[in-house]
Design a protein around this motif. Structure first.
Motif, PDB file in Angstrom:
ATOM      1  N   GLY A 170       0.809  -1.215   0.000  1.00 36.82           N
ATOM      2  CA  GLY A 170       0.000   0.000   0.000  1.00 36.82           C
ATOM      3  C   GLY A 170       0.839   1.259   0.000  1.00 36.82           C
ATOM      4  O   GLY A 170       0.403   2.313   0.469  1.00 36.82           O
ATOM      5  N   THR A 171       2.068   1.145  -0.538  1.00 43.21           N
ATOM      6  CA  THR A 171       2.984   2.290  -0.463  1.00 43.21           C
ATOM      7  C   THR A 171       3.540   2.694  -1.830  1.00 43.21           C
ATOM      8  O   THR A 171       4.652   3.213  -1.917  1.00 43.21           O
ATOM      9  CB  THR A 171       4.148   1.969   0.488  1.00 43.21           C
ATOM     10  N   HIS A 172       2.802   2.437  -2.892  1.00 47.96           N
ATOM     11  CA  HIS A 172       3.287   2.827  -4.219  1.00 47.96           C
ATOM     12  C   HIS A 172       3.456   4.338  -4.339  1.00 47.96           C
ATOM     13  O   HIS A 172       4.245   4.826  -5.144  1.00 47.96           O
ATOM     14  CB  HIS A 172       2.313   2.343  -5.298  1.00 47.96           C
ATOM     15  N   PHE A 173       2.708   5.099  -3.528  1.00 48.48           N
ATOM     16  CA  PHE A 173       2.750   6.561  -3.622  1.00 48.48           C
ATOM     17  C   PHE A 173       4.030   7.155  -3.040  1.00 48.48           C
ATOM     18  O   PHE A 173       4.389   8.295  -3.349  1.00 48.48           O
ATOM     19  CB  PHE A 173       1.549   7.171  -2.893  1.00 48.48           C
ATOM     20  N   ILE A 174       4.754   6.397  -2.200  1.00 48.51           N
ATOM     21  CA  ILE A 174       5.866   6.969  -1.442  1.00 48.51           C
ATOM     22  C   ILE A 174       6.993   7.463  -2.345  1.00 48.51           C
ATOM     23  O   ILE A 174       7.579   8.531  -2.126  1.00 48.51           O
ATOM     24  CB  ILE A 174       6.385   5.947  -0.409  1.00 48.51           C
ATOM     25  N   THR A 175       7.331   6.700  -3.375  1.00 50.86           N
ATOM     26  CA  THR A 175       8.405   7.111  -4.290  1.00 50.86           C
ATOM     27  C   THR A 175       8.118   8.476  -4.886  1.00 50.86           C
ATOM     28  O   THR A 175       8.995   9.349  -4.942  1.00 50.86           O
ATOM     29  CB  THR A 175       8.565   6.085  -5.425  1.00 50.86           C
ATOM     30  N   TYR A 176       6.888   8.680  -5.304  1.00 52.07           N
ATOM     31  CA  TYR A 176       6.503   9.966  -5.899  1.00 52.07           C
ATOM     32  C   TYR A 176       6.374  11.051  -4.828  1.00 52.07           C
ATOM     33  O   TYR A 176       6.641  12.219  -5.086  1.00 52.07           O
ATOM     34  CB  TYR A 176       5.193   9.800  -6.665  1.00 52.07           C
ATOM     35  N   ALA A 177       5.974  10.643  -3.630  1.00 57.04           N
ATOM     36  CA  ALA A 177       5.858  11.601  -2.531  1.00 57.04           C
ATOM     37  C   ALA A 177       7.218  12.189  -2.171  1.00 57.04           C
ATOM     38  O   ALA A 177       7.349  13.393  -1.926  1.00 57.04           O
ATOM     39  CB  ALA A 177       5.235  10.925  -1.312  1.00 57.04           C
ATOM     40  N   GLU A 178       8.236  11.346  -2.143  1.00 58.63           N
ATOM     41  CA  GLU A 178       9.578  11.826  -1.803  1.00 58.63           C
ATOM     42  C   GLU A 178      10.064  12.845  -2.805  1.00 58.63           C
ATOM     43  O   GLU A 178      10.665  13.871  -2.442  1.00 58.63           O
ATOM     44  CB  GLU A 178      10.540  10.642  -1.721  1.00 58.63           C
ATOM     45  N   SER A 179       9.837  12.589  -4.087  1.00 59.20           N
ATOM     46  CA  SER A 179      10.232  13.536  -5.121  1.00 59.20           C
ATOM     47  C   SER A 179       9.446  14.829  -5.006  1.00 59.20           C
ATOM     48  O   SER A 179       9.996  15.934  -5.145  1.00 59.20           O
ATOM     49  CB  SER A 179      10.016  12.918  -6.505  1.00 59.20           C
ATOM     50  N   ALA A 180       8.140  14.702  -4.723  1.00 62.67           N
ATOM     51  CA  ALA A 180       7.283  15.884  -4.609  1.00 62.67           C
ATOM     52  C   ALA A 180       7.689  16.744  -3.424  1.00 62.67           C
ATOM     53  O   ALA A 180       7.755  17.977  -3.521  1.00 62.67           O
ATOM     54  CB  ALA A 180       5.827  15.449  -4.482  1.00 62.67           C
ATOM     55  N   ILE A 181       7.995  16.112  -2.286  1.00 64.05           N
ATOM     56  CA  ILE A 181       8.373  16.868  -1.093  1.00 64.05           C
ATOM     57  C   ILE A 181       9.711  17.579  -1.288  1.00 64.05           C
ATOM     58  O   ILE A 181       9.906  18.722  -0.851  1.00 64.05           O
ATOM     59  CB  ILE A 181       8.419  15.931   0.132  1.00 64.05           C
ATOM     60  N   VAL A 192       8.718  23.247  -9.015  1.00 67.41           N
ATOM     61  CA  VAL A 192       7.502  22.706  -8.401  1.00 67.41           C
ATOM     62  C   VAL A 192       6.464  22.408  -9.470  1.00 67.41           C
ATOM     63  O   VAL A 192       5.852  21.329  -9.482  1.00 67.41           O
ATOM     64  CB  VAL A 192       6.934  23.692  -7.360  1.00 67.41           C
ATOM     65  N   LEU A 193       6.258  23.336 -10.393  1.00 65.59           N
ATOM     66  CA  LEU A 193       5.290  23.121 -11.471  1.00 65.59           C
ATOM     67  C   LEU A 193       5.678  21.902 -12.308  1.00 65.59           C
ATOM     68  O   LEU A 193       4.829  21.061 -12.623  1.00 65.59           O
ATOM     69  CB  LEU A 193       5.193  24.353 -12.370  1.00 65.59           C
ATOM     70  N   ARG A 194       6.938  21.814 -12.648  1.00 63.88           N
ATOM     71  CA  ARG A 194       7.408  20.715 -13.484  1.00 63.88           C
ATOM     72  C   ARG A 194       7.273  19.376 -12.760  1.00 63.88           C
ATOM     73  O   ARG A 194       6.866  18.378 -13.349  1.00 63.88           O
ATOM     74  CB  ARG A 194       8.860  20.958 -13.890  1.00 63.88           C
ATOM     75  N   ASN A 195       7.579  19.345 -11.476  1.00 61.69           N
ATOM     76  CA  ASN A 195       7.480  18.107 -10.711  1.00 61.69           C
ATOM     77  C   ASN A 195       6.026  17.681 -10.517  1.00 61.69           C
ATOM     78  O   ASN A 195       5.703  16.499 -10.556  1.00 61.69           O
ATOM     79  CB  ASN A 195       8.150  18.276  -9.350  1.00 61.69           C
ATOM     80  N   ASN A 196       5.149  18.660 -10.323  1.00 65.77           N
ATOM     81  CA  ASN A 196       3.744  18.346 -10.079  1.00 65.77           C
ATOM     82  C   ASN A 196       3.031  17.807 -11.310  1.00 65.77           C
ATOM     83  O   ASN A 196       2.006  17.126 -11.184  1.00 65.77           O
ATOM     84  CB  ASN A 196       3.003  19.581  -9.559  1.00 65.77           C
ATOM     85  N   ILE A 197       3.540  18.129 -12.487  1.00 63.96           N
ATOM     86  CA  ILE A 197       2.905  17.632 -13.705  1.00 63.96           C
ATOM     87  C   ILE A 197       2.863  16.109 -13.707  1.00 63.96           C
ATOM     88  O   ILE A 197       1.879  15.500 -14.156  1.00 63.96           O
ATOM     89  CB  ILE A 197       3.664  18.146 -14.956  1.00 63.96           C
ATOM     90  N   TRP A 198       3.909  15.472 -13.163  1.00 66.81           N
ATOM     91  CA  TRP A 198       3.965  14.014 -13.180  1.00 66.81           C
ATOM     92  C   TRP A 198       4.002  13.433 -11.768  1.00 66.81           C
ATOM     93  O   TRP A 198       3.066  12.783 -11.331  1.00 66.81           O
ATOM     94  CB  TRP A 198       5.177  13.548 -13.989  1.00 66.81           C
ATOM     95  N   ASN A 199       5.088  13.690 -11.039  1.00 63.35           N
ATOM     96  CA  ASN A 199       5.257  13.075  -9.723  1.00 63.35           C
ATOM     97  C   ASN A 199       4.173  13.502  -8.735  1.00 63.35           C
ATOM     98  O   ASN A 199       3.681  12.682  -7.953  1.00 63.35           O
ATOM     99  CB  ASN A 199       6.635  13.420  -9.156  1.00 63.35           C
ATOM    100  N   GLY A 200       3.837  14.775  -8.754  1.00 58.82           N
ATOM    101  CA  GLY A 200       2.825  15.271  -7.820  1.00 58.82           C
ATOM    102  C   GLY A 200       1.479  14.606  -8.024  1.00 58.82           C
ATOM    103  O   GLY A 200       0.805  14.221  -7.065  1.00 58.82           O
ATOM    104  N   GLN A 201       1.079  14.455  -9.282  1.00 62.84           N
ATOM    105  CA  GLN A 201      -0.222  13.843  -9.550  1.00 62.84           C
ATOM    106  C   GLN A 201      -0.209  12.342  -9.257  1.00 62.84           C
ATOM    107  O   GLN A 201      -1.193  11.795  -8.763  1.00 62.84           O
ATOM    108  CB  GLN A 201      -0.631  14.098 -11.003  1.00 62.84           C
ATOM    109  N   LEU A 202       0.892  11.674  -9.551  1.00 64.37           N
ATOM    110  CA  LEU A 202       0.983  10.245  -9.232  1.00 64.37           C
ATOM    111  C   LEU A 202       0.975  10.040  -7.718  1.00 64.37           C
ATOM    112  O   LEU A 202       0.337   9.097  -7.212  1.00 64.37           O
ATOM    113  CB  LEU A 202       2.245   9.644  -9.851  1.00 64.37           C
TER     114      LEU A 202
END
Length: 391
Positions: A170-181, A192-202
């Motif tokens: 249940g932790t598939h989101f963590i990889t993307y969360a670390e990049s987003a944070i 931030v805008l560039r990261n949110n286009i992909w990692n933030g939404q995932l």
């Protein structure tokens, strides 16, 4: 009652409920530093103690309940639009599908700034209302109830019970969360805008799916549609009795569910079973607590006739929910993220609640001003005009 729903007259209790739900969302987003989740250790010990109490109280009262109320009213709004179109001889289903496409575009705008967007989930799950909107009430109720019970999670628990090698992740989101944070704390505005286009939404949408929001949102949409069909937000003896029943049943259900939520997990040794259990039971507990809040709010409104003054005050905020939902995120990230004021590393729970209330007051003032000159908020107007555009 049918005439009431056909006219442009809005139901004040619904707008007030939506306004309070959005206020709760704003306060929670500030409490979380808009998904940075940083607790400063440099604060005085007495303030850290107060912050802990504030954090616990806010999450107990609002976390999962504000989102659930917002989702319930989304389904109700669908019914009003579908019903009004039907009275004019228009099949609203195609327009609603297009409306969800437009909501997806609004979600992309919002997700650029904030990686905790729920509009994309709404725009996808909203399509479930199209095939069920012509089913009878009983059928819709049972479909919604089954979805609310999180059948996928119970199925996974059952499978894990008989197969010890089955592993639930249940932790598939963590990889993307670390990049987003990393981007939100140290990145520039463009990063931030560039990261949110992909990692933030995932990050956002993986988290929502893994925490049961997919099934729960569909159920809430359907329950909201049923509230519209049954005209429970229009004051009558029938609707008052219904809300009293809902309140009693929700209280009786919440107590054991909350006990199951806090006391049972320590006895579950299988981690795969525990993951699904911690999705299914809290989801139900939050739903029942939301039902308590919504029914109590509605009964208070009915008791006063047209609501108490403190309820009516927030109506403009609820009427501009889309505009305020997106704009509060833009304001919040500029306050907390690294490219802005960077207050995530110096504000505890108490300070963030005060900041959240300040954002709310600014938006409420603007909403009153805007609606004194216009019938709808700016984004609400664009959404409506886009919905009914001649193709």
């Amino acid at each position: 009652m049918d005439k009431t729903l056909q006219t442009p007259h809005r139901l004040g209790v619904v707008d007030a409920l939506r306004g309070f739900a959005l206020l709760a969302i704003v306060l929670l987003h500030n409490l979380e530093h808009y998904n940075i989740y940083f607790i400063p250790e440099s604060l005085p010990s007495w303030l850290q103690t107060i912050d802990q109490y504030v954090w616990d109280a806010m999450f107990f009262l609002l976390a999962g309940k504000a989102y659930a109320t917002f989702s319930l009213l989304f389904g109700f709004s669908f019914y009003i639009q579908y019903h009004n179109a039907e009275k004019r001889g228009i099949d609203f289903r195609g327009r609603f599908a297009w409306r969800m496409v437009l909501l997806f575009l609004f979600a992309q705008l919002h997700a650029l700034f904030y990686n905790g967007d729920i509009l994309l989930l709404y725009s996808v799950v909203g399509f479930v209302l199209i095939p069920v909107c012509r089913l009878n009430d009983k059928t819709v109720f049972w479909i919604a109830l089954i979805l609310l019970l999180q059948p996928f999670e119970w199925g996974r628990m059952l499978y894990a019970l008989f197969d010890s090698n089955y592993v639930i992740n249940g932790t598939h989101f963590i990889t993307y969360a670390e990049s987003a944070i990393e981007a939100t704390t140290h990145g520039t505005f463009l990063e931030v805008l560039r990261n949110n286009i992909w990692n933030g939404q995932l990050y956002s949408n993986f988290w929502q799916v893994e925490n049961g929001r997919l099934f729960q949102t569909a159920a809430l949409f359907m329950f909201g549609m049923l509230l519209g069909r049954r005209k429970y937000f229009i004051k009558s003896n029938r609707s008052t009795r219904a809300w009293k029943r809902i309140l009693k049943m929700a209280i009786l259900a919440f107590i054991p569910l909350n006990m199951l939520r806090f006391y049972v997990p320590v006895y579950i040794s299988n981690p795969s079973i525990l993951i699904s259990y911690n999705v299914a039971i809290p989801s139900l507990a939050n739903f029942t607590f939301m039902a308590i809040l919504v029914s109590a709010f509605t009964l208070l409104w009915f008791n006063r006739g047209e609501g108490y003054k403190w309820q009516r005050t927030i109506i403009p905020y609820g009427r501009m929910s889309l505009t305020n939902y997106i704009s509060q995120s833009i304001m919040g990230v500029c306050i907390y993220y690294g490219f802005g004021l960077g207050l995530y590393n110096s504000t505890g729970a108490t300070a963030t609640i005060l900041i959240g209330l300040a954002i709310f007051m600014i938006q409420l003032t603007f909403s009153r001003y805007w609606l004194s000159k216009h019938k709808q908020g700016p984004l609400e107007y664009l959404w409506r005009q886009g919905t009914w555009i001649k193709l």
